[in-house]
Write a protein that holds these residues in place. Structure first.
Motif, PDB file in Angstrom:
ATOM      1  N   VAL A   7      97.967  -8.212  -7.311  1.00 29.63           N
ATOM      2  CA  VAL A   7      98.147  -7.185  -8.350  1.00 29.63           C
ATOM      3  C   VAL A   7      96.929  -6.271  -8.409  1.00 29.63           C
ATOM      4  CG1 VAL A   7      98.389  -6.803 -10.840  1.00 29.63           C
ATOM      5  CG2 VAL A   7      99.751  -8.571  -9.702  1.00 29.63           C
ATOM      6  N   GLY A   8      95.737  -6.846  -8.322  1.00 27.17           N
ATOM      7  CA  GLY A   8      94.522  -6.032  -8.341  1.00 27.17           C
ATOM      8  C   GLY A   8      94.437  -5.092  -7.158  1.00 27.17           C
ATOM      9  N   LEU A   9      94.835  -5.560  -5.964  1.00 30.22           N
ATOM     10  CA  LEU A   9      94.824  -4.712  -4.781  1.00 30.22           C
ATOM     11  C   LEU A   9      95.820  -3.563  -4.909  1.00 30.22           C
ATOM     12  CD1 LEU A   9      94.598  -7.430  -1.974  1.00 30.22           C
ATOM     13  CD2 LEU A   9      92.792  -5.856  -2.690  1.00 30.22           C
ATOM     14  N   VAL A  10      96.980  -3.856  -5.463  1.00 25.71           N
ATOM     15  CA  VAL A  10      97.987  -2.804  -5.670  1.00 25.71           C
ATOM     16  C   VAL A  10      97.473  -1.755  -6.641  1.00 25.71           C
ATOM     17  CG1 VAL A  10     100.258  -2.332  -6.647  1.00 25.71           C
ATOM     18  CG2 VAL A  10      99.965  -4.237  -5.086  1.00 25.71           C
ATOM     19  N   PHE A  11      96.889  -2.219  -7.742  1.00 28.52           N
ATOM     20  CA  PHE A  11      96.394  -1.283  -8.745  1.00 28.52           C
ATOM     21  C   PHE A  11      95.298  -0.376  -8.187  1.00 28.52           C
ATOM     22  CE2 PHE A  11      93.300  -0.230 -12.087  1.00 28.52           C
ATOM     23  CZ  PHE A  11      94.115   0.502 -12.947  1.00 28.52           C
ATOM     24  N   LEU A  12      94.379  -0.972  -7.392  1.00 31.38           N
ATOM     25  CA  LEU A  12      93.249  -0.196  -6.891  1.00 31.38           C
ATOM     26  C   LEU A  12      93.632   0.727  -5.733  1.00 31.38           C
ATOM     27  CD1 LEU A  12      90.232   0.444  -6.855  1.00 31.38           C
ATOM     28  CD2 LEU A  12      89.894  -1.567  -5.397  1.00 31.38           C
ATOM     29  N   PHE A  13      94.260   0.160  -4.699  1.00 27.21           N
ATOM     30  CA  PHE A  13      94.455   0.918  -3.465  1.00 27.21           C
ATOM     31  C   PHE A  13      95.787   1.661  -3.396  1.00 27.21           C
ATOM     32  CE2 PHE A  13      91.403  -2.389  -2.246  1.00 27.21           C
ATOM     33  CZ  PHE A  13      90.406  -1.600  -1.710  1.00 27.21           C
ATOM     34  N   ALA A  14      96.787   1.208  -4.153  1.00 32.11           N
ATOM     35  CA  ALA A  14      98.090   1.865  -4.092  1.00 32.11           C
ATOM     36  C   ALA A  14      98.341   2.779  -5.275  1.00 32.11           C
ATOM     37  CB  ALA A  14      99.200   0.814  -4.005  1.00 32.11           C
ATOM     38  N   VAL A  15      97.994   2.304  -6.497  1.00 32.74           N
ATOM     39  CA  VAL A  15      98.282   3.099  -7.693  1.00 32.74           C
ATOM     40  C   VAL A  15      97.162   4.078  -8.001  1.00 32.74           C
ATOM     41  CG1 VAL A  15      98.760   2.969 -10.165  1.00 32.74           C
ATOM     42  CG2 VAL A  15      99.723   1.251  -8.630  1.00 32.74           C
ATOM     43  N   THR A  16      95.908   3.602  -7.999  1.00 31.85           N
ATOM     44  CA  THR A  16      94.778   4.457  -8.375  1.00 31.85           C
ATOM     45  C   THR A  16      94.358   5.391  -7.241  1.00 31.85           C
ATOM     46  OG1 THR A  16      93.994   2.730  -9.879  1.00 31.85           O
ATOM     47  CG2 THR A  16      92.441   4.475  -9.290  1.00 31.85           C
ATOM     48  N   LEU A  17      94.029   4.820  -6.086  1.00 27.87           N
ATOM     49  CA  LEU A  17      93.544   5.632  -4.965  1.00 27.87           C
ATOM     50  C   LEU A  17      94.669   6.221  -4.113  1.00 27.87           C
ATOM     51  CD1 LEU A  17      90.582   3.339  -3.802  1.00 27.87           C
ATOM     52  CD2 LEU A  17      90.475   5.369  -5.261  1.00 27.87           C
ATOM     53  N   ARG A  18      95.842   5.638  -4.171  1.00 28.71           N
ATOM     54  CA  ARG A  18      97.012   6.107  -3.407  1.00 28.71           C
ATOM     55  C   ARG A  18      96.745   6.128  -1.899  1.00 28.71           C
ATOM     56  NH1 ARG A  18     100.762   8.311  -6.909  1.00 28.71           N
ATOM     57  NH2 ARG A  18      99.967   8.805  -8.990  1.00 28.71           N
ATOM     58  N   TRP A  19      95.978   5.172  -1.420  1.00 27.65           N
ATOM     59  CA  TRP A  19      95.684   5.097   0.007  1.00 27.65           C
ATOM     60  C   TRP A  19      96.764   4.349   0.783  1.00 27.65           C
ATOM     61  CZ3 TRP A  19      89.794   3.450  -0.123  1.00 27.65           C
ATOM     62  CH2 TRP A  19      89.036   4.544  -0.570  1.00 27.65           C
ATOM     63  N   LEU A  20      97.421   3.389   0.125  1.00 32.93           N
ATOM     64  CA  LEU A  20      98.347   2.500   0.811  1.00 32.93           C
ATOM     65  C   LEU A  20      99.671   2.406   0.068  1.00 32.93           C
ATOM     66  CD1 LEU A  20      95.766  -0.333   1.562  1.00 32.93           C
ATOM     67  CD2 LEU A  20      96.704   1.263   3.232  1.00 32.93           C
ATOM     68  N   PRO A  21     100.747   2.029   0.756  1.00 29.49           N
ATOM     69  CA  PRO A  21     102.048   1.880   0.086  1.00 29.49           C
ATOM     70  C   PRO A  21     102.011   0.776  -0.966  1.00 29.49           C
ATOM     71  CG  PRO A  21     102.302   1.948   2.478  1.00 29.49           C
ATOM     72  CD  PRO A  21     100.835   1.810   2.209  1.00 29.49           C
ATOM     73  N   VAL A  22     102.802   0.966  -2.023  1.00 29.32           N
ATOM     74  CA  VAL A  22     102.844  -0.023  -3.101  1.00 29.32           C
ATOM     75  C   VAL A  22     103.574  -1.282  -2.659  1.00 29.32           C
ATOM     76  CG1 VAL A  22     103.653  -0.488  -5.441  1.00 29.32           C
ATOM     77  CG2 VAL A  22     102.712   1.757  -4.861  1.00 29.32           C
ATOM     78  N   ALA A  23     104.718  -1.125  -2.012  1.00 28.81           N
ATOM     79  CA  ALA A  23     105.545  -2.280  -1.668  1.00 28.81           C
ATOM     80  C   ALA A  23     106.439  -1.929  -0.488  1.00 28.81           C
ATOM     81  CB  ALA A  23     106.385  -2.718  -2.864  1.00 28.81           C
ATOM     82  N   GLY A  24     107.154  -2.957   0.007  1.00 24.73           N
ATOM     83  CA  GLY A  24     108.080  -2.757   1.105  1.00 24.73           C
ATOM     84  C   GLY A  24     107.396  -2.801   2.455  1.00 24.73           C
ATOM     85  N   ASN A  25     108.200  -2.702   3.502  1.00 16.97           N
ATOM     86  CA  ASN A  25     107.702  -2.702   4.877  1.00 16.97           C
ATOM     87  C   ASN A  25     108.139  -1.396   5.530  1.00 16.97           C
ATOM     88  OD1 ASN A  25     106.823  -3.203   7.431  1.00 16.97           O
ATOM     89  ND2 ASN A  25     108.182  -4.925   7.835  1.00 16.97           N
ATOM     90  N   SER A  26     107.315  -0.375   5.355  1.00 14.41           N
ATOM     91  CA  SER A  26     107.653   0.952   5.857  1.00 14.41           C
ATOM     92  C   SER A  26     106.778   1.380   7.030  1.00 14.41           C
ATOM     93  CB  SER A  26     107.520   1.979   4.726  1.00 14.41           C
ATOM     94  OG  SER A  26     106.217   1.947   4.168  1.00 14.41           O
ATOM     95  N   GLY A  27     105.979   0.479   7.565  1.00 15.51           N
ATOM     96  CA  GLY A  27     105.116   0.826   8.688  1.00 15.51           C
ATOM     97  C   GLY A  27     103.870  -0.026   8.729  1.00 15.51           C
ATOM     98  N   PRO A  28     102.962   0.238   9.666  1.00 16.83           N
ATOM     99  CA  PRO A  28     101.745  -0.582   9.808  1.00 16.83           C
ATOM    100  C   PRO A  28     100.902  -0.655   8.545  1.00 16.83           C
ATOM    101  CG  PRO A  28     102.048   0.827  11.728  1.00 16.83           C
ATOM    102  CD  PRO A  28     103.066   1.254  10.727  1.00 16.83           C
ATOM    103  N   LEU A  29     100.805   0.447   7.786  1.00 16.22           N
ATOM    104  CA  LEU A  29      99.975   0.429   6.575  1.00 16.22           C
ATOM    105  C   LEU A  29     100.535  -0.514   5.515  1.00 16.22           C
ATOM    106  CD1 LEU A  29      99.007   4.200   6.132  1.00 16.22           C
ATOM    107  CD2 LEU A  29      97.574   2.316   6.966  1.00 16.22           C
ATOM    108  N   SER A  30     101.824  -0.819   5.599  1.00 13.17           N
ATOM    109  CA  SER A  30     102.431  -1.716   4.608  1.00 13.17           C
ATOM    110  C   SER A  30     101.910  -3.142   4.732  1.00 13.17           C
ATOM    111  CB  SER A  30     103.959  -1.722   4.764  1.00 13.17           C
ATOM    112  OG  SER A  30     104.496  -0.428   4.602  1.00 13.17           O
ATOM    113  N   PHE A  31     101.327  -3.489   5.878  1.00 15.86           N
ATOM    114  CA  PHE A  31     100.815  -4.842   6.083  1.00 15.86           C
ATOM    115  C   PHE A  31      99.452  -5.051   5.425  1.00 15.86           C
ATOM    116  CE2 PHE A  31     103.927  -4.562   9.441  1.00 15.86           C
ATOM    117  CZ  PHE A  31     104.412  -5.853   9.576  1.00 15.86           C
TER     118      PHE A  31
END
Length: 332
Positions: A173-197
């Motif tokens: 949850v902390g990783l999602v909040f920081l890198f996906a929601v706040t910084l928007r660097w990575l996808p929030v969820a799902g498997n849409s490509g290499p960055l999703s891993f």
């Protein structure tokens, strides 16, 4: 017992007594097969230990009695229990894990669709743990060996304890909040490509990296104090060769014992991580199957996870045998 059978038994006993490695392999293989049998039996009994009628529970209380009976007959639950068990074992040997109560789709097809995503996630997480933790543990052992750099050692140990104590789901949850929601660097969820891993692998690997690197540091420091390391240094061998050829292999024999438990925990940890990241694997499927009371699917996924844990422990034991044959021969 015929004379041929008796002769074969004598030869097997002789081979086991003369070849400790063979004795170890036979004993460990027997333990693995026994564990798999216990696991399969527990998975079979799962649907029978559920209070009430599992078919009625899965179809709903408003389902017509004839529909319930038809589904029970289709699943073979109207047969005597020993017959059901024999059929279940026979079907597993054929790769038949039953049919989903909800979709009427073969469970083996569901597993085949979902298992690759879980294996990719787990394999990448294990690879990251090994690639990061082994060098970090060795470097920290070299830097803090002999009581040097007490502050660095204390900081490393404290950070490891704190990171290892964070539950995987909270870390995710902390990783999602920081890198996906706040910084928007990575996808929030799902498997849409290499960055999703990146985020799910990080959520699985960060805790084990902290634990594993600390274990490696302790073991390498212990090995560096042994006489054979002092002898290697007296021969003026290159430090890199001492650490790579002498210290690390001897440290890994003790470390691998705990690694089996660590990796087994990672197998179970994929369930929560997959739920948080909506990962299309077995973890998400088992939760949805439990909620929908699709017991054949739950049976199969529990069996897959259990066999995965047993295989991890078996591989660790075989690696220990390869790295330290003396301990294997002693045990045998």
């Amino acid at each position: 017992m015929t004379s041929t059978t008796a002769t074969q038994a004598i030869l097997v006993r002789a081979a086991r007594s003369d070849n400790p490695w063979l004795s170890f392999l036979l004993r460990r293989g027997g333990q693995f097969l026994l564990s798999v049998w216990v696991l399969v039996t527990a998975a079979f009994l799962m649907i029978h230990l559920i209070p009430g009628d599992p078919v009625r529970t899965a179809l709903g209380m408003n389902a017509a009695p004839e529909v319930v009976e038809a589904k029970r007959a289709a699943l073979g639950l109207d047969l005597p229990l020993p017959v059901q068990y024999a059929n279940y074992i026979a079907n597993l040997f054929r790769g038949d894990m039953g049919v989903s109560m909800q979709t009427n789709q073969p469970v083996a097809d569901i597993i085949a669709t979902r298992l690759p995503a879980t294996l990719q996630l787990a394999a990448l997480a294990v690879l990251v743990v090994l690639v990061v933790s082994i060098p970090v543990g060795v470097i920290m052992a070299v830097l803090t060996n002999g009581g040097r750099r007490r502050g660095l050692e204390l900081g490393f140990a404290t950070a490891n304890v704190i990171v290892a104590a964070i539950p995987e789901f909270l870390l995710a949850v902390g990783l999602v909040f920081l890198f996906a929601v706040t910084l928007r660097w990575l996808p929030v969820a799902g498997n849409s490509g290499p960055l999703s891993f990146v985020l799910p692998v990080a959520a699985l690997a960060i805790g084990p990296i902290a634990v594993f690197s600390r274990i490696i540091r302790v073991e390498v420091v212990s090995v560096l104090g042994q006489d054979f390391i002092r002898t290697a240094r007296a021969k003026r061998l290159a430090p890199a060769r001492i650490y790579r050829r002498h210290a690390l292999p001897n440290a890994m024999t003790a470390t691998l014992t705990l690694t089996g438990l660590l990796l087994s925990g990672m197998v179970a940890g994929t369930v929560l991580v997959e739920m948080i990241f909506a990962w299309p694997g077995l973890g998400q499927m088992i939760v949805s199957s439990i909620l929908s009371k699709d017991y054949p699917v739950v049976q199969a996924i529990v069996l897959i996870y259990g066999v995965g844990v047993l295989l991890v422990n078996l591989v660790v034991d075989l690696l220990l045998m390869a790295l330290d044959p003396r301990s294997t021969i002693k045990e045998a």
